[in-house]
Design a protein around this motif. Structure first.
Motif, PDB file in Angstrom:
ATOM      1  N   SER A   1       4.562   4.727   3.459  1.00 61.75           N
ATOM      2  CA  SER A   1       4.049   6.096   3.497  1.00 61.75           C
ATOM      3  C   SER A   1       4.812   6.875   4.550  1.00 61.75           C
ATOM      4  CB  SER A   1       2.552   6.095   3.812  1.00 61.75           C
ATOM      5  OG  SER A   1       2.337   5.527   5.084  1.00 61.75           O
TER       6      SER A   1
ATOM      7  N   ILE B   1       4.028  -0.657   8.823  1.00 61.82           N
ATOM      8  CA  ILE B   1       4.469   0.587   8.186  1.00 61.82           C
ATOM      9  C   ILE B   1       5.947   0.527   7.817  1.00 61.82           C
ATOM     10  CG2 ILE B   1       4.722   3.086   8.505  1.00 61.82           C
ATOM     11  CD1 ILE B   1       2.213   3.046  10.091  1.00 61.82           C
TER      12      ILE B   1
ATOM     13  N   GLN C   1       2.753  -1.222   4.219  1.00 57.25           N
ATOM     14  CA  GLN C   1       2.323   0.166   3.944  1.00 57.25           C
ATOM     15  C   GLN C   1       3.562   1.057   3.827  1.00 57.25           C
ATOM     16  OE1 GLN C   1      -0.661   1.843   6.603  1.00 57.25           O
ATOM     17  NE2 GLN C   1       0.174   3.909   6.326  1.00 57.25           N
TER      18      GLN C   1
ATOM     19  N   CYS D   1      -1.663  -3.572   8.737  1.00 52.52           N
ATOM     20  CA  CYS D   1      -0.673  -2.864   7.905  1.00 52.52           C
ATOM     21  C   CYS D   1       0.622  -2.703   8.697  1.00 52.52           C
ATOM     22  CB  CYS D   1      -1.174  -1.472   7.518  1.00 52.52           C
ATOM     23  SG  CYS D   1      -2.461  -1.507   6.267  1.00 52.52           S
TER      24      CYS D   1
ATOM     25  N   LEU E   1       0.858  -1.189   0.000  1.00 54.77           N
ATOM     26  CA  LEU E   1       0.000   0.000   0.000  1.00 54.77           C
ATOM     27  C   LEU E   1       0.892   1.237   0.000  1.00 54.77           C
ATOM     28  CD1 LEU E   1      -2.748   1.463   0.545  1.00 54.77           C
ATOM     29  CD2 LEU E   1      -2.291   1.116   2.991  1.00 54.77           C
TER      30      LEU E   1
ATOM     31  N   TRP F   1      -4.048   7.154  -2.379  1.00 56.93           N
ATOM     32  CA  TRP F   1      -3.450   5.872  -1.983  1.00 56.93           C
ATOM     33  C   TRP F   1      -3.458   4.930  -3.176  1.00 56.93           C
ATOM     34  CZ3 TRP F   1      -1.514   4.905   2.979  1.00 56.93           C
ATOM     35  CH2 TRP F   1      -1.793   5.904   3.939  1.00 56.93           C
TER      36      TRP F   1
END
Ligand code: GLY
Ligand code: MN
Ligand code: MN
Length: 460
Positions: free
Chosen positions: A139, A151, A137, A149, A34, A72
């Motif tokens: 981001s 990160i 993820q 998720c 993601l 996204w």
């Protein structure tokens, strides 16, 4: 480029990305990746901020430079990638256009309401996980978009960064165009300088000819006259010129759909303060050009850029000795690192979505790094060269008082009279962007091709 050709290139670009990203899921055990575009930031106690720059991995997928904040992107194995594009109803700003032309390659969902976007995203992530699966993820300082998720997992980031070094034909097309726009800017800058323009006037001439807004530039223009050229990333632009124009070092690029060029040229000025000094500087310029040609000639897949960095200093030693600036044997100058204060930066770096593109010191897909050896701590590229990498080759020779003073205090064998003569010129850098071709096929020099292209197409 006609529409069919563009479609073919995009298809190939996506096939490459798709198969590599699937292999990353396989290796790391995540069920999806993601990407968050990120969000606009503001200066301290201000409602203004720097231009928004989206997550570069999204730029690679979306093939456009304008990506709205809070969008996204989901990549998973069995479905087309999905883009959740945020396009708020906003009467203060223009809406960022959604990449409609990518319909064939991804599912595009456009939302004006951020809450609705998040709800739809959550639903989609839940489906991707289908049970215990985890989502990588990637981001910038966002909370997890949904349960499950993880990160910024390093294993995924290392793999994606490593891969970005080698460009697809689609990416090369963008970089060639960025080179042409940069070359146009450089030609205009050279013309303005020869007529006595100030740094600021040259900056404006560059932007106009390159067709760039300031916020689009891949990095702030470095437009350095006279002794300013000794400041490697000189960031201001004087509005006035002094009595003499000795030299111009211009390091400026362009950006096309998120892909950069990074070009430097150095020129002798129209009104040098001393003919003897101008003659010596002209000789140095010519020798630096030959030196850069020889370095480019050595670029082949598998070559070690750290060796080329050392080769740059060996040639620099010879140039400095031959011109009488350094008064010892070239081997002694090289072995004692006497050339380092004359060129304290690295020979080059990876180029792509970022001007100093990621992964240059990464040895493999797992993130093992190869830090540069002393005394070349600034070298950004230490991994073996590979086909279709685009790198810069930017040897320099500078007269930087604060570094040379240390050598004077140490009693280094330098002709200080010649150094004093050259300090008003600042220095020399020549920078080209080069693509590695298969062994035996030479290189593609995007920068020189671009200058040749604009000369051919110029009207007399
Ligand atoms: N323009 C910055 C650099 O050449 O690395
Ligand atoms: Mn560079
Ligand atoms: Mn540069």
């Amino acid at each position: 480029m006609d529409q069919n050709h563009r479609a073919t290139l995009l298809r190939e670009h996506y096939a490459t990305l798709q198969s590599f990203w699937e292999s990353v899921l396989e290796r790391t055990g995540y069920c999806a990746i993601l990407l968050g575009a990120g969000h606009q930031r503001f200066f301290f106690h201000d409602d203004q901020g720097p231009p928004f720059r989206p997550n570069p991995l999204m730029v690679q997928w979306l093939a456009q430079e304008k990506i709205s904040e809070n969008s996204w992107f989901i990549f998973s194995k069995d479905t087309d990638p999905i883009l959740f594009f945020h396009q708020p109803d906003d009467f203060w700003h223009a809406a960022t256009p959604a990449p409609e032309f990518l319909w064939d390659h991804l599912s595009l969902r456009v939302f004006s309401d951020l809450g609705a976007l998040h709800t739809a995203l959550q639903g989609c992530l839940k489906q991707c996980k289908s049970g215990e699966g985890k989502i990588a993820q990637i981001s910038e300082d966002s909370p997890a978009a949904s349960e499950g998720c993880v990160i910024n997992p390093p294993a995924v980031i290392h793999a994606l960064h490593f891969q970005r070094a080698c460009k697809t034909e689609y990416e090369l097309t963008k970089m060639r165009q960025a080179s042409i726009q940069g070359a146009r800017g450089h030609r205009a800058a050279q013309r303005a300088f020869s007529c006595g323009a100030s740094e600021f006037e040259i900056h404006l001439a560059y932007l106009e000819a390159a067709g760039m807004n300031e916020w689009q530039l891949p990095y702030g223009n470095i437009i350095a006259q006279n002794h300013h050229a000794s400041l490697l990333h000189y960031q201001y632009q004087d509005r006035q010129t002094g009595e003499h124009l000795n030299s111009l070092l211009i390091d400026a690029g362009a950006n096309v759909d998120g892909y950069a060029s990074d070009i430097t040229r150095t020129y002798i000025g129209p009104t040098c303060y001393s003919q003897a000094a101008a003659d010596l500087f002209a000789e140095l310029l010519e020798r630096m050009q030959t030196h850069q040609d020889a370095l480019i000639y050595q670029l082949v897949p598998g070559a070690n850029y750290v060796d080329l960095q050392a080769a740059m200093h060996q040639s620099l030693a010879r140039i400095l000795v031959d011109t009488g600036i350094v008064k010892c044997e070239p081997e002694e100058a090289f072995n004692s690192d006497l050339t380092v204060p004359f060129c304290p930066h690295g020979l080059g770096h990876l180029l792509g979505i970022q001007v100093h593109d990621v992964g240059g010191q990464q040895l493999d897909i797992d993130g093992q790094t190869n830090p540069p050896p002393e005394p070349y701590a600034s070298l950004r590229l230490t991994r073996p060269l590979a086909e279709d990498m685009v790198i810069t080759v930017e040897p320099g020779l500078y007269f930087i008082p604060m570094l040379l003073e240390k050598k004077r205090a140490e009693g280094a064998p330098i002709d200080w009279r010649l150094v004093e003569l050259l300090i008003p010129f600042g220095g020399i850098r020549i920078e080209d962007n080069v693509r590695l071709l298969p062994k035996g096929a030479g290189v593609e020099n995007l920068t020189r091709d671009a200058f040749a292209n604009i000369s051919e197409s110029a009207t007399p």
